[in-house]
Design an enzyme around this catalytic site. Structure first.
Site, PDB file in Angstrom:
ATOM      1  N   THR A  37       0.834  -1.217   0.000  1.00 33.44           N
ATOM      2  CA  THR A  37       0.000   0.000   0.000  1.00 33.44           C
ATOM      3  C   THR A  37       0.867   1.264   0.000  1.00 33.44           C
ATOM      4  O   THR A  37       0.520   2.256  -0.634  1.00 33.44           O
ATOM      5  CB  THR A  37      -0.974   0.034   1.205  1.00 33.44           C
ATOM      6  OG1 THR A  37      -0.241  -0.249   2.396  1.00 33.44           O
ATOM      7  CG2 THR A  37      -2.106  -0.962   1.052  1.00 33.44           C
ATOM      8  N   GLN A  74       1.241 -13.088  -1.423  1.00 28.56           N
ATOM      9  CA  GLN A  74      -0.037 -13.189  -2.129  1.00 28.56           C
ATOM     10  C   GLN A  74      -0.093 -12.104  -3.208  1.00 28.56           C
ATOM     11  O   GLN A  74      -1.055 -12.031  -3.958  1.00 28.56           O
ATOM     12  CB  GLN A  74      -1.196 -12.989  -1.143  1.00 28.56           C
ATOM     13  CG  GLN A  74      -1.212 -14.026  -0.034  1.00 28.56           C
ATOM     14  CD  GLN A  74      -2.195 -13.652   1.066  1.00 28.56           C
ATOM     15  OE1 GLN A  74      -3.381 -13.844   0.930  1.00 28.56           O
ATOM     16  NE2 GLN A  74      -1.702 -13.109   2.160  1.00 28.56           N
ATOM     17  N   ILE A  78       0.841  -9.712  -6.505  1.00 26.32           N
ATOM     18  CA  ILE A  78       1.074 -10.018  -7.917  1.00 26.32           C
ATOM     19  C   ILE A  78       1.848  -8.869  -8.564  1.00 26.32           C
ATOM     20  O   ILE A  78       1.872  -8.744  -9.776  1.00 26.32           O
ATOM     21  CB  ILE A  78      -0.281 -10.250  -8.632  1.00 26.32           C
ATOM     22  CG1 ILE A  78      -1.254  -9.071  -8.408  1.00 26.32           C
ATOM     23  CG2 ILE A  78      -0.931 -11.539  -8.124  1.00 26.32           C
ATOM     24  CD1 ILE A  78      -2.583  -9.190  -9.147  1.00 26.32           C
ATOM     25  N   HIS A 118      -0.125 -16.153  -5.890  1.00 26.52           N
ATOM     26  CA  HIS A 118      -1.214 -15.787  -6.802  1.00 26.52           C
ATOM     27  C   HIS A 118      -0.706 -15.322  -8.164  1.00 26.52           C
ATOM     28  O   HIS A 118      -1.428 -14.673  -8.910  1.00 26.52           O
ATOM     29  CB  HIS A 118      -2.102 -14.722  -6.150  1.00 26.52           C
ATOM     30  CG  HIS A 118      -2.793 -15.226  -4.915  1.00 26.52           C
ATOM     31  ND1 HIS A 118      -3.255 -14.416  -3.910  1.00 26.52           N
ATOM     32  CD2 HIS A 118      -3.097 -16.486  -4.529  1.00 26.52           C
ATOM     33  CE1 HIS A 118      -3.805 -15.161  -2.948  1.00 26.52           C
ATOM     34  NE2 HIS A 118      -3.712 -16.411  -3.298  1.00 26.52           N
ATOM     35  N   CYS A 131      -1.243 -21.676 -27.801  1.00 24.18           N
ATOM     36  CA  CYS A 131       0.079 -22.265 -28.092  1.00 24.18           C
ATOM     37  C   CYS A 131       1.007 -22.214 -26.882  1.00 24.18           C
ATOM     38  O   CYS A 131       2.129 -22.693 -26.941  1.00 24.18           O
ATOM     39  CB  CYS A 131       0.734 -21.589 -29.297  1.00 24.18           C
ATOM     40  SG  CYS A 131       1.302 -19.899 -28.984  1.00 24.18           S
ATOM     41  N   CYS A 189      -2.286 -13.449 -29.121  1.00 22.40           N
ATOM     42  CA  CYS A 189      -0.936 -13.968 -29.367  1.00 22.40           C
ATOM     43  C   CYS A 189      -0.453 -13.564 -30.768  1.00 22.40           C
ATOM     44  O   CYS A 189      -1.106 -13.884 -31.759  1.00 22.40           O
ATOM     45  CB  CYS A 189      -0.985 -15.492 -29.235  1.00 22.40           C
ATOM     46  SG  CYS A 189       0.586 -16.291 -29.516  1.00 22.40           S
ATOM     47  N   CYS A 224       0.026 -17.032 -32.876  1.00 22.14           N
ATOM     48  CA  CYS A 224      -1.064 -17.900 -33.346  1.00 22.14           C
ATOM     49  C   CYS A 224      -2.440 -17.245 -33.265  1.00 22.14           C
ATOM     50  O   CYS A 224      -3.426 -17.853 -33.662  1.00 22.14           O
ATOM     51  CB  CYS A 224      -1.055 -19.207 -32.556  1.00 22.14           C
ATOM     52  SG  CYS A 224      -1.769 -19.051 -30.904  1.00 22.14           S
ATOM     53  N   THR A 279      -1.564  -8.557   5.699  1.00 19.42           N
ATOM     54  CA  THR A 279      -2.599  -9.432   5.139  1.00 19.42           C
ATOM     55  C   THR A 279      -3.743  -9.590   6.130  1.00 19.42           C
ATOM     56  O   THR A 279      -3.511  -9.713   7.329  1.00 19.42           O
ATOM     57  CB  THR A 279      -2.037 -10.814   4.751  1.00 19.42           C
ATOM     58  OG1 THR A 279      -3.127 -11.693   4.408  1.00 19.42           O
ATOM     59  CG2 THR A 279      -1.211 -11.454   5.851  1.00 19.42           C
ATOM     60  N   ILE A 334       3.656  -1.834   8.396  1.00 22.72           N
ATOM     61  CA  ILE A 334       4.605  -2.929   8.144  1.00 22.72           C
ATOM     62  C   ILE A 334       6.007  -2.426   7.772  1.00 22.72           C
ATOM     63  O   ILE A 334       7.015  -2.987   8.209  1.00 22.72           O
ATOM     64  CB  ILE A 334       4.055  -3.877   7.043  1.00 22.72           C
ATOM     65  CG1 ILE A 334       4.977  -5.072   6.792  1.00 22.72           C
ATOM     66  CG2 ILE A 334       3.806  -3.182   5.735  1.00 22.72           C
ATOM     67  CD1 ILE A 334       4.542  -6.307   7.415  1.00 22.72           C
TER      68      ILE A 334
HETATM   69  P1  CNA Z   1      -6.353  -7.664   2.064  1.00 24.33           P
HETATM   70  O1  CNA Z   1      -7.432  -8.619   2.398  1.00 24.33           O
HETATM   71  O2  CNA Z   1      -6.707  -6.440   1.299  1.00 24.33           O
HETATM   72  O3  CNA Z   1      -5.660  -7.258   3.440  1.00 24.33           O
HETATM   73  C1  CNA Z   1      -4.622  -6.316   3.514  1.00 24.33           C
HETATM   74  C2  CNA Z   1      -4.332  -6.090   4.977  1.00 24.33           C
HETATM   75  O4  CNA Z   1      -3.174  -5.283   5.080  1.00 24.33           O
HETATM   76  C3  CNA Z   1      -5.449  -5.359   5.744  1.00 24.33           C
HETATM   77  O5  CNA Z   1      -5.782  -6.071   6.905  1.00 24.33           O
HETATM   78  C4  CNA Z   1      -4.834  -3.994   6.093  1.00 24.33           C
HETATM   79  O6  CNA Z   1      -5.218  -3.520   7.351  1.00 24.33           O
HETATM   80  C5  CNA Z   1      -3.366  -4.300   6.090  1.00 24.33           C
HETATM   81  N1  CNA Z   1      -2.518  -3.150   5.728  1.00 24.33           N
HETATM   82  C6  CNA Z   1      -2.699  -2.240   4.726  1.00 24.33           C
HETATM   83  N2  CNA Z   1      -1.668  -1.393   4.665  1.00 24.33           N
HETATM   84  C7  CNA Z   1      -0.812  -1.761   5.666  1.00 24.33           C
HETATM   85  C8  CNA Z   1       0.430  -1.248   6.115  1.00 24.33           C
HETATM   86  N3  CNA Z   1       1.035  -0.208   5.522  1.00 24.33           N
HETATM   87  N4  CNA Z   1       1.032  -1.862   7.167  1.00 24.33           N
HETATM   88  C9  CNA Z   1       0.430  -2.923   7.797  1.00 24.33           C
HETATM   89  N5  CNA Z   1      -0.744  -3.441   7.402  1.00 24.33           N
HETATM   90  C10 CNA Z   1      -1.359  -2.868   6.340  1.00 24.33           C
HETATM   91  O7  CNA Z   1      -5.181  -8.373   1.233  1.00 24.33           O
HETATM   92  P2  CNA Z   1      -4.597  -9.831   1.400  1.00 24.33           P
HETATM   93  O8  CNA Z   1      -3.248  -9.788   0.819  1.00 24.33           O
HETATM   94  O9  CNA Z   1      -4.782 -10.376   2.745  1.00 24.33           O
HETATM   95  O10 CNA Z   1      -5.570 -10.642   0.421  1.00 24.33           O
HETATM   96  C11 CNA Z   1      -5.043 -11.415  -0.537  1.00 24.33           C
HETATM   97  C12 CNA Z   1      -5.397 -10.944  -1.956  1.00 24.33           C
HETATM   98  C13 CNA Z   1      -5.167  -9.497  -2.212  1.00 24.33           C
HETATM   99  C14 CNA Z   1      -4.476 -11.630  -2.885  1.00 24.33           C
HETATM  100  O11 CNA Z   1      -5.235 -12.392  -3.771  1.00 24.33           O
HETATM  101  C15 CNA Z   1      -3.712 -10.573  -3.640  1.00 24.33           C
HETATM  102  O12 CNA Z   1      -3.410 -10.989  -4.933  1.00 24.33           O
HETATM  103  C16 CNA Z   1      -4.606  -9.417  -3.615  1.00 24.33           C
HETATM  104  N6  CNA Z   1      -4.035  -8.073  -3.874  1.00 24.33           N
HETATM  105  C17 CNA Z   1      -2.733  -7.908  -4.236  1.00 24.33           C
HETATM  106  C18 CNA Z   1      -2.241  -6.638  -4.452  1.00 24.33           C
HETATM  107  C19 CNA Z   1      -0.792  -6.481  -4.856  1.00 24.33           C
HETATM  108  O13 CNA Z   1      -0.256  -7.315  -5.585  1.00 24.33           O
HETATM  109  N7  CNA Z   1      -0.119  -5.442  -4.364  1.00 24.33           N
HETATM  110  C20 CNA Z   1      -3.071  -5.525  -4.311  1.00 24.33           C
HETATM  111  C21 CNA Z   1      -4.414  -5.730  -3.973  1.00 24.33           C
HETATM  112  C22 CNA Z   1      -4.871  -7.014  -3.730  1.00 24.33           C
END
Ligand code: CNA
Length: 241
Positions: free
Chosen positions: A27, A104, A106, A122, A133, A150, A153, A191, A232
């Site tokens: 974030t 998790q 991407i 993910h 292909c 693609c 193909c 997460t 974090i």
């Molecule tokens: P979520 O469910 O959105 O949870 C994120 C958690 O992080 C929440 O509980 C927030 O309070 C917490 N949070 C946010 N910012 C901070 C910070 N700076 N410091 C500490 N805590 C913070 O997301 P999850 O990852 O749990 O869910 C998994 C999904 C989200 C996966 O399938 C991902 O692919 C998907 N996702 C990925 C991205 C990315 O690649 N950056 C972005 C959005 C969603």
């Protein structure tokens, strides 16, 4: 000794650390997460269906044009830069510590920061393949507008991103489980621990302390030895200094 000093000492004494992270790790790089108050799931979308539906395999095949419109608008961030959290983890590895990242996310930001052991549960917005292909493509090889086909193909190109309704890649999940099984310190962060099977991986960690760093509480807080409700990036910078 305060809690952060205690964790810092634990990290120094550990031989195999695993960091399991989610969208909250990115974030601070300007990529919104899903479930926090400012997350994507709390922003009304203009497509008339939920984000879960839009990110499902069925939606990809049935509404490929709208899927890609939304995907390039909200899921792909080629200009995002690693933040303090990614850098703290990568620098700790550079100092000679064994630290595996199970993410998790991407967004490829752990690799951009320099971490070398990264399991992307993910998938990644940086990888694509042709459904006919199987030719592989990178993010830079495909147009960021419209449906990509693609060049070899003419088949439909799909992101190597695990959509709702799809299984996780077996090799990645088995490697992640093994990392956890043999680790002696687990740090979980950014997460909500809502998405399975990713969140269930914690159960494969057997020996050692478990630390959770998340701004909001999660429904699994009570399973951890240390729980820090803070940013974090700043916490990882302190404990992995
Ligand atoms: P979520 O469910 O959105 O949870 C994120 C958690 O992080 C929440 O509980 C927030 O309070 C917490 N949070 C946010 N910012 C901070 C910070 N700076 N410091 C500490 N805590 C913070 O997301 P999850 O990852 O749990 O869910 C998994 C999904 C989200 C996966 O399938 C991902 O692919 C998907 N996702 C990925 C991205 C990315 O690649 N950056 C972005 C959005 C969603």
């Amino acid at each position: 000794m305060n809690e952060l000093d205690e964790i810092k000492k634990l990290a120094k004494a550990s031989h195999r650390i695993v960091f399991l992270g989610g969208a909250g790790v990115s974030t601070n790089s300007g990529i919104p997460d899903f479930r926090s108050p400012k997350g994507l799931y709390n922003i009304r979308n203009r497509y008339g269906v939920s984000y879960e539906t839009m990110l499902s395999s069925d939606y990809f095949y049935e509404h490929t044009d709208l899927f890609y419109e939304f995907y390039f608008e909200s899921m792909v961030y080629p200009d995002a830069k690693p933040n303090a959290a990614h850098l703290a983890l990568a620098n700790y590895e550079k100092q000679g510590h064994r630290i595996a990242i199970i993410t998790q996310n991407i967004d490829g930001l752990h690799q951009k920061a320099g971490s070398s052991v990264v399991y992307e549960l993910h998938g990644s917005t940086y990888r694509y393949h042709c459904l006919d292909c199987n030719e592989k493509y990178g993010l830079e090889d495909i147009p960021h507008k419209g449906i990509p086909f693609c060049p070899k193909c003419g088949g439909l190109i799909k992101p190597d991103v695990v959509l709702y309704g799809e299984p996780l890649e077996e090799d990645t999940i088995v490697s992640a489980m093994n990392e956890l099984r043999f680790a002696d310190l687990l740090i979980v962060g950014g997460t909500s621990l809502n998405v399975y099977p990713a969140a269930g991986l914690i159960d494969y960690f057997i020996t050692g302390k478990k630390i959770l760093i998340n701004i909001e509480t999660t429904f699994r807080d009570s399973e951890f030895d240390f729980v820090i409700h803070d940013d974090i990036g700043s916490v990882l910078q302190q404990i992995l200094a």
